[in-house]
Design an enzyme around this catalytic site. Structure first.
Site, PDB file in Angstrom:
ATOM      1  N   ASP A  31       0.855  -1.194   0.000  1.00 22.73           N
ATOM      2  CA  ASP A  31       0.000   0.000   0.000  1.00 22.73           C
ATOM      3  C   ASP A  31       0.888   1.240   0.000  1.00 22.73           C
ATOM      4  O   ASP A  31       1.901   1.304   0.697  1.00 22.73           O
ATOM      5  CB  ASP A  31      -0.904  -0.013   1.242  1.00 22.73           C
ATOM      6  CG  ASP A  31      -2.059   0.961   1.119  1.00 22.73           C
ATOM      7  OD1 ASP A  31      -3.213   0.513   1.070  1.00 22.73           O
ATOM      8  OD2 ASP A  31      -1.806   2.193   1.078  1.00 22.73           O
ATOM      9  N   ILE A  32       0.486   2.243  -0.761  1.00 24.73           N
ATOM     10  CA  ILE A  32       1.296   3.462  -0.898  1.00 24.73           C
ATOM     11  C   ILE A  32       1.250   4.308   0.374  1.00 24.73           C
ATOM     12  O   ILE A  32       2.125   5.145   0.605  1.00 24.73           O
ATOM     13  CB  ILE A  32       0.799   4.269  -2.131  1.00 24.73           C
ATOM     14  CG1 ILE A  32       1.891   5.155  -2.678  1.00 24.73           C
ATOM     15  CG2 ILE A  32      -0.455   5.061  -1.798  1.00 24.73           C
ATOM     16  CD1 ILE A  32       1.577   5.720  -4.051  1.00 24.73           C
ATOM     17  N   ASN A  86     -12.750  -2.999   2.891  1.00 25.58           N
ATOM     18  CA  ASN A  86     -13.721  -1.922   3.053  1.00 25.58           C
ATOM     19  C   ASN A  86     -14.729  -2.017   1.915  1.00 25.58           C
ATOM     20  O   ASN A  86     -14.350  -1.978   0.744  1.00 25.58           O
ATOM     21  CB  ASN A  86     -13.002  -0.569   3.044  1.00 25.58           C
ATOM     22  CG  ASN A  86     -12.035  -0.435   4.201  1.00 25.58           C
ATOM     23  OD1 ASN A  86     -12.320  -0.885   5.304  1.00 25.58           O
ATOM     24  ND2 ASN A  86     -10.888   0.191   3.949  1.00 25.58           N
ATOM     25  N   GLY A  92     -15.136   3.264   4.102  1.00 22.87           N
ATOM     26  CA  GLY A  92     -13.781   3.728   3.813  1.00 22.87           C
ATOM     27  C   GLY A  92     -13.239   3.274   2.475  1.00 22.87           C
ATOM     28  O   GLY A  92     -12.064   3.509   2.183  1.00 22.87           O
ATOM     29  N   GLN A  93     -14.082   2.642   1.663  1.00 22.56           N
ATOM     30  CA  GLN A  93     -13.572   2.202   0.354  1.00 22.56           C
ATOM     31  C   GLN A  93     -13.342   3.408  -0.546  1.00 22.56           C
ATOM     32  O   GLN A  93     -14.232   4.255  -0.714  1.00 22.56           O
ATOM     33  CB  GLN A  93     -14.553   1.219  -0.316  1.00 22.56           C
ATOM     34  CG  GLN A  93     -13.987   0.641  -1.617  1.00 22.56           C
ATOM     35  CD  GLN A  93     -14.875  -0.447  -2.237  1.00 22.56           C
ATOM     36  OE1 GLN A  93     -16.001  -0.677  -1.789  1.00 22.56           O
ATOM     37  NE2 GLN A  93     -14.362  -1.092  -3.268  1.00 22.56           N
ATOM     38  N   HIS A  99     -10.455  -5.361  -3.000  1.00 21.38           N
ATOM     39  CA  HIS A  99      -9.105  -5.584  -2.482  1.00 21.38           C
ATOM     40  C   HIS A  99      -9.179  -5.965  -1.023  1.00 21.38           C
ATOM     41  O   HIS A  99     -10.085  -5.559  -0.295  1.00 21.38           O
ATOM     42  CB  HIS A  99      -8.218  -4.352  -2.674  1.00 21.38           C
ATOM     43  CG  HIS A  99      -8.809  -3.063  -2.181  1.00 21.38           C
ATOM     44  ND1 HIS A  99      -9.783  -2.392  -2.878  1.00 21.38           N
ATOM     45  CD2 HIS A  99      -8.573  -2.340  -1.059  1.00 21.38           C
ATOM     46  CE1 HIS A  99     -10.116  -1.291  -2.218  1.00 21.38           C
ATOM     47  NE2 HIS A  99      -9.407  -1.241  -1.093  1.00 21.38           N
ATOM     48  N   HIS A 101      -6.903  -5.715   2.368  1.00 22.74           N
ATOM     49  CA  HIS A 101      -5.738  -5.176   3.059  1.00 22.74           C
ATOM     50  C   HIS A 101      -5.171  -6.297   3.932  1.00 22.74           C
ATOM     51  O   HIS A 101      -5.919  -6.931   4.696  1.00 22.74           O
ATOM     52  CB  HIS A 101      -6.128  -4.008   3.967  1.00 22.74           C
ATOM     53  CG  HIS A 101      -6.733  -2.820   3.268  1.00 22.74           C
ATOM     54  ND1 HIS A 101      -6.028  -1.667   3.017  1.00 22.74           N
ATOM     55  CD2 HIS A 101      -7.986  -2.603   2.786  1.00 22.74           C
ATOM     56  CE1 HIS A 101      -6.804  -0.789   2.414  1.00 22.74           C
ATOM     57  NE2 HIS A 101      -8.009  -1.332   2.261  1.00 22.74           N
TER      58      HIS A 101
END
Ligand code: AMP
Length: 113
Positions: A31-32, A86, A92-93, A99, A101
């Site tokens: 994740d960035i 999410n 919070g998507q 995806h 996390h």
């Protein structure tokens, strides 16, 4: 056809990512904006919008992703980890390509915020 999501662009190598695992069905990359020392995103290559929009035909793929999540976590050296997906903007998507996390590398409190 809907615009490509950010994650479809990562799959197609139009946007760079720090990839930790890839096969014909899925991709995992860091994740960035990590929320834990290890924060990896696992995505199916098939663009499903979110978990609640998965269809019954996606059952094998979803099971496959759960097994891969465990494998990727192990490959990253995690003994404990959390999987989060999410589903929808209020949860919070922000990227509408399913995806998971994978979070770990520090104690994770419960309940989550
Ligand atoms: P969510 O908010 O559940 O939809 O998760 C989307 C995640 O994608 C967030 O944790 C972002 O930090 C992450 N993200 C956004 N852009 C990128 C990118 N270019 N490479 C890797 N992760 C990204």
């Amino acid at each position: 056809m809907a615009d490509k999501t950010l994650f479809s662009k990562i799959i197609d190598r139009e946007i760079p990512a720090n990839i930790v695992y890839e096969d014909e069905l899925c991709l995992a990359f860091h994740d960035i904006n990590p929320q834990a020392p290890v924060h990896v995103l696992l995505i199916p290559k098939r663009p499903i919008v979110k978990l609640s929009e998965a269809a019954s035909g996606d059952q094998p793929l979803l099971g496959y992703l759960m097994l891969k999540a465990g494998e990727v976590a192990k490959k990253l050296g995690l003994k404990s980890f959390r999987i989060v997906s999410n589903d929808g903007a209020d949860a919070g998507q922000t990227v509408f390509h399913l995806h998971f996390h994978i979070l770990g590398g520090r104690p994770l409190s419960w309940p989550p915020g």
